[in-house]
Design a protein around this motif. Structure first.
Motif, PDB file in Angstrom:
ATOM      1  N   LEU A 209       0.821  -1.118  -0.008  1.00 53.24           N
ATOM      2  CA  LEU A 209      -0.034   0.012   0.028  1.00 53.24           C
ATOM      3  C   LEU A 209       0.717   1.231  -0.146  1.00 53.24           C
ATOM      4  O   LEU A 209       0.430   2.099  -0.558  1.00 53.24           O
ATOM      5  N   TRP A 210       2.204   1.203   0.775  1.00 53.63           N
ATOM      6  CA  TRP A 210       2.687   2.356   0.822  1.00 53.63           C
ATOM      7  C   TRP A 210       3.429   2.516  -0.576  1.00 53.63           C
ATOM      8  O   TRP A 210       3.472   3.870  -1.074  1.00 53.63           O
ATOM      9  N   VAL A 211       3.885   1.526  -1.331  1.00 52.05           N
ATOM     10  CA  VAL A 211       4.488   1.832  -2.389  1.00 52.05           C
ATOM     11  C   VAL A 211       3.558   2.173  -3.579  1.00 52.05           C
ATOM     12  O   VAL A 211       3.662   3.229  -4.312  1.00 52.05           O
ATOM     13  N   LEU A 212       2.218   1.778  -3.286  1.00 49.16           N
ATOM     14  CA  LEU A 212       1.230   2.342  -4.074  1.00 49.16           C
ATOM     15  C   LEU A 212       0.729   3.892  -3.888  1.00 49.16           C
ATOM     16  O   LEU A 212       0.951   4.626  -5.007  1.00 49.16           O
ATOM     17  N   ASP A 213       0.920   4.197  -2.612  1.00 47.32           N
ATOM     18  CA  ASP A 213       0.363   5.480  -2.342  1.00 47.32           C
ATOM     19  C   ASP A 213       1.358   6.644  -2.453  1.00 47.32           C
ATOM     20  O   ASP A 213       1.253   7.653  -3.338  1.00 47.32           O
ATOM     21  N   ARG A 214       2.839   6.107  -2.464  1.00 46.71           N
ATOM     22  CA  ARG A 214       3.915   6.990  -2.433  1.00 46.71           C
ATOM     23  C   ARG A 214       4.433   7.129  -3.687  1.00 46.71           C
ATOM     24  O   ARG A 214       5.236   8.048  -4.088  1.00 46.71           O
ATOM     25  N   PHE A 215       4.289   5.997  -4.738  1.00 44.84           N
ATOM     26  CA  PHE A 215       5.253   6.159  -5.947  1.00 44.84           C
ATOM     27  C   PHE A 215       4.110   5.909  -7.124  1.00 44.84           C
ATOM     28  O   PHE A 215       4.333   6.501  -8.064  1.00 44.84           O
ATOM     29  N   LEU A 216       3.406   4.803  -7.150  1.00 46.68           N
ATOM     30  CA  LEU A 216       2.374   4.361  -8.302  1.00 46.68           C
ATOM     31  C   LEU A 216       1.258   5.627  -8.589  1.00 46.68           C
ATOM     32  O   LEU A 216       1.012   5.784  -9.502  1.00 46.68           O
ATOM     33  N   LEU A 217       0.723   5.960  -7.441  1.00 46.80           N
ATOM     34  CA  LEU A 217      -0.463   6.899  -7.547  1.00 46.80           C
ATOM     35  C   LEU A 217      -0.530   8.126  -7.610  1.00 46.80           C
ATOM     36  O   LEU A 217      -1.219   9.179  -8.255  1.00 46.80           O
ATOM     37  N   PRO A 218       0.629   8.828  -6.987  1.00 52.86           N
ATOM     38  CA  PRO A 218       0.850  10.332  -6.990  1.00 52.86           C
ATOM     39  C   PRO A 218       0.322  11.258  -8.179  1.00 52.86           C
ATOM     40  O   PRO A 218      -0.110  12.395  -8.016  1.00 52.86           O
ATOM     41  N   THR A 219       0.858  10.647  -9.283  1.00 52.99           N
ATOM     42  CA  THR A 219       0.586  11.460 -10.513  1.00 52.99           C
ATOM     43  C   THR A 219      -0.928  11.080 -11.560  1.00 52.99           C
ATOM     44  O   THR A 219      -1.273  11.628 -12.550  1.00 52.99           O
ATOM     45  N   PHE A 220      -1.592  10.337 -10.805  1.00 53.27           N
ATOM     46  CA  PHE A 220      -2.806   9.997 -11.041  1.00 53.27           C
ATOM     47  C   PHE A 220      -3.966  10.763 -10.510  1.00 53.27           C
ATOM     48  O   PHE A 220      -4.117  10.697  -9.288  1.00 53.27           O
ATOM     49  N   GLY A 221      -4.695  11.586 -11.286  1.00 50.88           N
ATOM     50  CA  GLY A 221      -5.861  12.177 -10.582  1.00 50.88           C
ATOM     51  C   GLY A 221      -7.246  11.480 -10.457  1.00 50.88           C
ATOM     52  O   GLY A 221      -7.941  11.692 -11.133  1.00 50.88           O
ATOM     53  N   LEU A 222      -7.089  10.681  -9.591  1.00 47.45           N
ATOM     54  CA  LEU A 222      -8.373   9.727  -9.218  1.00 47.45           C
ATOM     55  C   LEU A 222      -9.482  10.482  -9.205  1.00 47.45           C
ATOM     56  O   LEU A 222     -10.667  10.198  -9.514  1.00 47.45           O
ATOM     57  N   MET A 223      -9.368  11.452  -8.378  1.00 43.74           N
ATOM     58  CA  MET A 223     -10.738  12.223  -7.956  1.00 43.74           C
ATOM     59  C   MET A 223     -11.283  13.083  -8.889  1.00 43.74           C
ATOM     60  O   MET A 223     -12.436  13.306  -9.121  1.00 43.74           O
ATOM     61  N   HIS A 224     -10.350  13.313 -10.044  1.00 42.31           N
ATOM     62  CA  HIS A 224     -11.028  14.091 -11.220  1.00 42.31           C
ATOM     63  C   HIS A 224     -12.190  13.242 -11.835  1.00 42.31           C
ATOM     64  O   HIS A 224     -13.211  13.698 -12.205  1.00 42.31           O
ATOM     65  N   THR A 225     -11.908  11.818 -12.012  1.00 38.24           N
ATOM     66  CA  THR A 225     -12.415  11.091 -12.602  1.00 38.24           C
ATOM     67  C   THR A 225     -13.895  10.521 -11.808  1.00 38.24           C
ATOM     68  O   THR A 225     -15.034  10.415 -12.264  1.00 38.24           O
TER      69      THR A 225
END
Length: 378
Positions: A209-225
């Protein structure tokens, strides 16, 4: 029997090769919108310049693949040729894995044919995108997991897992699936008490979860979708926010924190959006495809799903083997339901090979029964 098996392998190869020639003649080398960021990033690496798009680091495995071609000054025709070869290797390993699991070359032939003769799936070999490589590497990793390995193949296996993990942000599904398989198969924690196992599982899950949150997801704007109510990325005719405007969380550096806030404050909205995303992911049809295209998709995939379910129920596989075939599909389904379905449905292709294997097993159980009854009737 050996002669029939050799004939089946020959037909698989000839059919696959003919399809590659046809697809190359039809598509050539496809460089599309997303291709340019991979080409630019790799060119910057080749020229030893600072990279200008750090988002591509989430797809680092693909620039690593492109690097030797661009460094050597080769054309993209060589790239698609190697992508096609990787796809052929993946199909051959799918055949071997299916044969090893079922001890039946006919089932293996059906499974490999569903992969090697699939024009939609094989078409990605001719795009300068991550899809072809990720499909092939995922298939190679899952199949090698099931096959006996020499020391050399163990090295290839480990390298393929690392490479698949780096090719796409969702590449983590490969090491997670393989890890679960070996945990179930080898039972390394059998001698430990349940609290130790729970603690190790908690630490491993927390790290992921830490890897997902801190590295993989930061540049994805989930809340916009979620704010727009997107079901299919880039298609705005089906938007859930037309019926209800959700509450949006305050901006945070943690995408998972934002997602958790959104789910707890909009549970019904989230459930509706997630189920619709999952539906379009599995059915693969799209509102903007032609009627004929959608009928062809549903006419192909629905029987595949039914036969895969039959194959899963009748397989007699071990828990570890069933987990290896099922977990990638469930993980990718979950990822899509939490994020968004892609406009051309390409999130499904990497997890189709295990479904093809199960469908081949289920389909053969009916076909063999039919052939036996027909032979008796004569």
């Amino acid at each position: 029997m050996k002669h029939k098996e050799l004939v089946c392998k020959g037909l698989l190869f000839i059919g696959w090769l003919a399809l590659q020639v046809f697809l190359y003649d039809h598509f050539g080398v496809r460089i599309v919108y997303d291709s340019h960021r991979f080409i630019k990033f790799t060119t910057q690496l080749v020229q030893e310049q600072p990279v200008t798009n750090p988002h591509v680091l989430r797809y680092l495995g693909y620039p690593i693949f492109l690097f030797p071609f661009l460094k050597a000054g080769l054309t993209f025709q060589w790239v698609v040729l190697v992508q096609a070869i990787f796809s052929g290797i993946a199909g051959a390993l799918l055949y071997k894995a299916a044969a090893a699991l079922t001890q039946n070359f006919r089932i293996a032939t059906i499974a490999a044919a569903l992969f090697l003769w699939n024009p939609d799936l094989q078409a990605y070999n001719f795009y300068i995108l991550t899809d072809s490589l990720f499909i092939s590497l995922t298939t190679i990793c899952l199949c090698l997991t099931l096959l006996p390995k020499s020391r050399f193949l163990w090295g290839v296996f480990m390298a393929a897992i690392v490479w698949a993990t780096l090719v796409r942000p969702n590449g983590f599904l490969v090491p997670v699936t393989v890890a679960v398989y070996f945990l179930l198969e080898k039972k390394p924690f059998a001698a430990f008490n349940k609290w130790t196992v729970a603690a190790v599982s908690l630490v491993a899950g927390g790290f992921l979860l830490w890897v997902l949150d801190r590295f993989l997801l930061p540049t994805f704007g989930l809340m916009h979708t979620y704010e727009r109510g997107d079901i299919i990325f880039g298609y705005y005719e089906i938007l859930v926010n037309q019926y209800h405007q959700p509450q949006i969380p305050p901006v945070s550096s943690s995408r998972l924190q934002e997602l958790a806030w959104f789910i707890t404050h909009n549970p019904i909205y989230f459930l509706a959006v997630a189920l619709l995303k999952g539906f379009f992911f599995l059915i693969h049809a799209k509102p903007y495809y032609s009627l004929g295209h959608n009928i062809a998709i549903v006419g192909f995939l629905m029987p595949i799903y039914v036969f895969a379910w039959v194959g899963f129920r009748k397989s007699g596989f071990t828990r570890a083997q069933k987990a290896l075939l099922l977990i990638p599909v469930l993980l990718q389904l979950g990822i899509t339901m939490l994020t968004v379905e892609d406009w051309d449905g390409r999130w499904l292709y990497p997890v189709l090979p295990p479904i093809f294997l199960l469908a081949a097993l289920g389909g053969w159980s009916y076909l063999s029964r039919f052939l036996t009854s027909s032979a008796r009737a004569q």
